[in-house]
Design a protein around this motif. Structure first.
Motif, PDB file in Angstrom:
ATOM      1  N   SER A  37      23.965  29.095   9.957  1.00  0.00           N
ATOM      2  CA  SER A  37      23.080  28.252   9.152  1.00  0.00           C
ATOM      3  C   SER A  37      21.681  28.869   9.064  1.00  0.00           C
ATOM      4  O   SER A  37      21.331  29.791   9.815  1.00  0.00           O
ATOM      5  CB  SER A  37      22.983  26.855   9.783  1.00  0.00           C
ATOM      6  OG  SER A  37      22.327  26.928  11.032  1.00  0.00           O
ATOM      7  N   SER A  38      20.882  28.329   8.136  1.00  0.00           N
ATOM      8  CA  SER A  38      19.492  28.786   8.007  1.00  0.00           C
ATOM      9  C   SER A  38      18.732  28.537   9.301  1.00  0.00           C
ATOM     10  O   SER A  38      17.881  29.340   9.705  1.00  0.00           O
ATOM     11  CB  SER A  38      18.807  28.059   6.847  1.00  0.00           C
ATOM     12  OG  SER A  38      19.453  28.356   5.626  1.00  0.00           O
ATOM     13  N   ARG A  39      19.043  27.438   9.963  1.00  0.00           N
ATOM     14  CA  ARG A  39      18.379  27.120  11.233  1.00  0.00           C
ATOM     15  C   ARG A  39      18.656  28.210  12.267  1.00  0.00           C
ATOM     16  O   ARG A  39      17.745  28.659  12.981  1.00  0.00           O
ATOM     17  CB  ARG A  39      18.860  25.770  11.737  1.00  0.00           C
ATOM     18  CG  ARG A  39      18.294  25.353  13.094  1.00  0.00           C
ATOM     19  CD  ARG A  39      18.797  23.960  13.469  1.00  0.00           C
ATOM     20  NE  ARG A  39      18.284  23.544  14.763  1.00  0.00           N
ATOM     21  CZ  ARG A  39      18.843  23.841  15.926  1.00  0.00           C
ATOM     22  NH1 ARG A  39      19.958  24.584  15.948  1.00  0.00           N
ATOM     23  NH2 ARG A  39      18.325  23.420  17.069  1.00  0.00           N
ATOM     24  N   ASP A  40      19.905  28.634  12.352  1.00  0.00           N
ATOM     25  CA  ASP A  40      20.263  29.682  13.307  1.00  0.00           C
ATOM     26  C   ASP A  40      19.549  30.992  12.993  1.00  0.00           C
ATOM     27  O   ASP A  40      19.122  31.714  13.903  1.00  0.00           O
ATOM     28  CB  ASP A  40      21.781  29.898  13.303  1.00  0.00           C
ATOM     29  CG  ASP A  40      22.532  28.691  13.839  1.00  0.00           C
ATOM     30  OD1 ASP A  40      21.957  27.975  14.684  1.00  0.00           O
ATOM     31  OD2 ASP A  40      23.685  28.472  13.407  1.00  0.00           O
TER      32      ASP A  40
END
Length: 207
Positions: A2-5
């Motif tokens: 994900s973008s968060r990761d």
């Protein structure tokens, strides 16, 4: 992934290659400055007035009369006080005194006409009053929600500069710094008062 990761991964990578933080940071502040009482007081008053605060002078014995007049002239009838405030200060005030407590919801404080507190220390050079949550100053919400704050400052608590003032504070205590009434400017530089705290600040300097 994900973008968060991805973002967290980049932060971790940046921290890995960051230089070590210095453990012994030099603190070469200008400290130990002093001025005679009269000069410190005049400097503080000059700064407070420039910030649009209203300043009153008082002797120690006249504090009850001065506070009663200030509150009366402002039409304050219901005034909040911290639990540790000197009880003699409001003996001549003929309105209702409400002792604050931690379990009183902050929004309820908006029903007060104002609040009266002491202060921990003040910086003459910047016109800043420091509150540290002591019993005679109360919790932060008490001085931020009501629209009027009447703050008592003793001459012996006024320091010349910020380093001298900070040296008298306990770092672990919650510190509120007040430089005049609450005011800010919007994107068009229009001054707006009362956004982050009381619009009206009255300072009673004792001594």
């Amino acid at each position: 992934m994900s973008s968060r990761d991805v973002i967290l991964g980049r932060i971790r990578d940046a921290l890995t290659i960051a230089p070590p933080v210095a453990q012994d940071i030099p603190r070469e502040y200008r400290t130990g400055r002093a001025l005679p009482d009269a000069e410190r007081v005049e400097l503080l008053i000059d700064r407070l007035v420039d910030y649009k605060a209203v300043v009153h002078r008082s002797g120690a014995a006249e504090v009850p009369a001065v506070l009663a007049k200030v509150l009366g002239d402002l039409g304050a009838q219901r005034v909040g006080v911290p639990a540790g405030l000197d009880a003699s200060w409001l003996t001549q005030f003929d309105g209702e005194t409400v002792v604050d407590a931690a379990d009183v919801p902050a929004p309820d404080l908006s029903g007060l006409d104002g609040v009266v507190t002491a202060s921990a220390v003040s910086c003459a050079e910047t016109g800043t009053i420091f509150l540290d949550g002591s019993p005679d100053q109360g919790r932060r919400a008490l001085t931020l929600v009501p629209d009027l704050h009447v703050c008592v400052v003793t001459v012996d608590s006024i320091e010349v500069g910020v380093p001298e003032a900070l040296a008298r504070l306990v770092p672990e205590r919650p510190t509120t710094m007040i430089s005049g009434p609450s005011a800010t400017s919007d994107i068009e530089l229009e001054r707006v008062e009362g956004v982050h705290g009381p619009r009206n600040l009255h300072v009673v300097i004792v001594g």
